[in-house]
Design an enzyme around this catalytic site. Structure first.
Site, PDB file in Angstrom:
ATOM      1  N   SER A  52      -0.456  -3.880  -3.423  1.00 39.51           N
ATOM      2  CA  SER A  52       0.325  -4.205  -4.627  1.00 39.51           C
ATOM      3  C   SER A  52      -0.491  -4.786  -5.770  1.00 39.51           C
ATOM      4  CB  SER A  52       1.470  -5.155  -4.274  1.00 39.51           C
ATOM      5  OG  SER A  52       2.497  -4.458  -3.613  1.00 39.51           O
ATOM      6  N   LYS A  55      -0.032  -3.156  -9.068  1.00 42.89           N
ATOM      7  CA  LYS A  55       1.009  -3.493 -10.054  1.00 42.89           C
ATOM      8  C   LYS A  55       0.450  -4.202 -11.276  1.00 42.89           C
ATOM      9  CE  LYS A  55       4.826  -3.520  -6.725  1.00 42.89           C
ATOM     10  NZ  LYS A  55       4.373  -3.596  -5.343  1.00 42.89           N
ATOM     11  N   SER A 107       6.833  -8.578  -6.645  1.00 44.89           N
ATOM     12  CA  SER A 107       6.182  -7.351  -6.170  1.00 44.89           C
ATOM     13  C   SER A 107       7.193  -6.260  -5.844  1.00 44.89           C
ATOM     14  CB  SER A 107       5.312  -7.646  -4.941  1.00 44.89           C
ATOM     15  OG  SER A 107       4.258  -6.715  -4.833  1.00 44.89           O
ATOM     16  N   LYS A 212      -1.836 -12.135  -8.430  1.00 47.19           N
ATOM     17  CA  LYS A 212      -0.973 -11.121  -7.816  1.00 47.19           C
ATOM     18  C   LYS A 212      -1.330 -11.013  -6.341  1.00 47.19           C
ATOM     19  CE  LYS A 212       2.139  -7.921  -7.669  1.00 47.19           C
ATOM     20  NZ  LYS A 212       2.370  -8.304  -6.260  1.00 47.19           N
TER      21      LYS A 212
END
Length: 332
Positions: A52, A55, A107, A212
């Site tokens: 992820s 992203k 997420s 993140k």
């Protein structure tokens, strides 16, 4: 002989850093957030799945696409996206800005697909935009097949290029605002949503400004953190590290204690050529450790022409590689 070979194999399977072992198939990188220069790393240029952390680029591509932060309707495909979710039902009308928060803080794969459809016209079209933007920024070892980070054998990047993704994205004010938010609350109809940032260092550490998280079985735990302390800014990325929270704190502290801010060019007026002066309005500074100053060199590009005033480009090189560039006002 067999025992010696086994020892060599075991040594090759582990990288030791500050008493910490990092598994084979993992990598990490620490970069100067202001210049993008690699400060420390291990396997930092090896292509690996990033889960992820994808992203970051999804949000950045969306924010730089030029489309407005209006509203969109959750499509059947977006609402049923596989993996982590912010649980918005098909047909829900939602603000694009809220989807960006759901993307970065929680997420949400459903948010990723809804944003891709909104900004790219289709998921496939948006992924093309992501890859075009990656090439534009020189991320030549990065390739995306989807906007969420779900595993695909071709969906890869490196620890170093993922750190660069975060650096570029943090230069966008809206991205910075979103990625550094510990808690986001908004109302959708009669329902109030409160989303805590999954990045626990952003919630608990003053030096962790933004970040993140990511995880898939294939990628393992992936993490990026933007740290700031004493006016020093570094970005840490780990790929496939099961102890990533502690690794990030350890690597950031190592970078802050090892590197100091050095002025490599003072502000002021410089005699460039006979009859040509250049004014540097701000000092040029960068993170350097002891002994690195001797590797610094400078190149000044001056435009042709006889204008009384013009703009030149002052570029600082480290070990013959350009690391940062700034304008200098030229007068004749």
């Amino acid at each position: 002989m067999k025992r010696a070979s086994m020892l060599v194999l075991l040594v090759s399977l582990f990288v030791l850093f500050g008493g910490k072992t990092v598994k084979a198939g993992s990598s990490w990188a620490v970069i100067d957030a202001d210049t993008g220069r690699l400060l420390m790393g291990s396997n930092e240029n090896v292509q690996l799945p990033i889960a992820s952390l994808t992203k970051i680029w999804t949000a950045f591509t969306m924010l730089e696409s030029g489309v407005s932060l209006g509203e969109t309707t959750m499509s059947p495909a977006a609402a049923s996206a596989e993996g982590s979710s912010i649980y918005l039902e098909q047909g829900t009308i939602v603000g694009v800005e809220s989807l960006l928060y759901g993307l970065m803080l929680r997420s949400g794969n459903d948010a990723a697909y809804a944003l891709a459809e909104y900004a790219g016209g289709s998921v496939e079209g948006f992924v093309d935009l992501m890859n075009e933007k990656a090439l534009y920024y020189g991320l030549n070892d990065t390739y995306f097949t989807n906007p969420s980070g779900l595993h695909d054998d071709q969906h890869l990047s490196t620890a170093y290029e993922t750190a660069l993704m975060m650096r570029y994205a943090m230069q966008n004010e809206k991205f910075r605002e979103i990625a550094s938010t510990p808690m986001y609350t908004f109302k959708l109809g009669e329902t109030t949503y409160s989303w805590a940032n999954k990045h626990r260092l952003v919630r608990s550490q003053d030096t962790a400004i933004a970040g993140k998280t990511g995880f898939t079985k294939a990628a393992g735990r992936t993490l990026v953190t933007y740290f700031e302390k004493d006016n020093k800014r570094v970005i840490v990325v780990t790929l496939n590290d099961g102890d990533d929270w502690n690794t990030h704190l350890s690597l950031a502290e190592k970078a802050f204690s090892t590197y100091r801010i050095e002025t490599v060019s003072k502000k002021g007026t410089y005699a460039i050529l006979p009859g040509v002066q250049g004014e540097l309005k701000k000092p040029i500074q960068m993170l350097l450790k002891k002994g690195e100053a001797k590797e610094i060199s400078h190149i000044l590009q001056i435009p042709r022409g006889g204008d009384k005033e013009s703009i030149g480009q002052w570029t600082v090189y480290f070990e013959r590689e350009p690391v940062l560039s700034t304008e200098i006002l030229l007068s004749r």
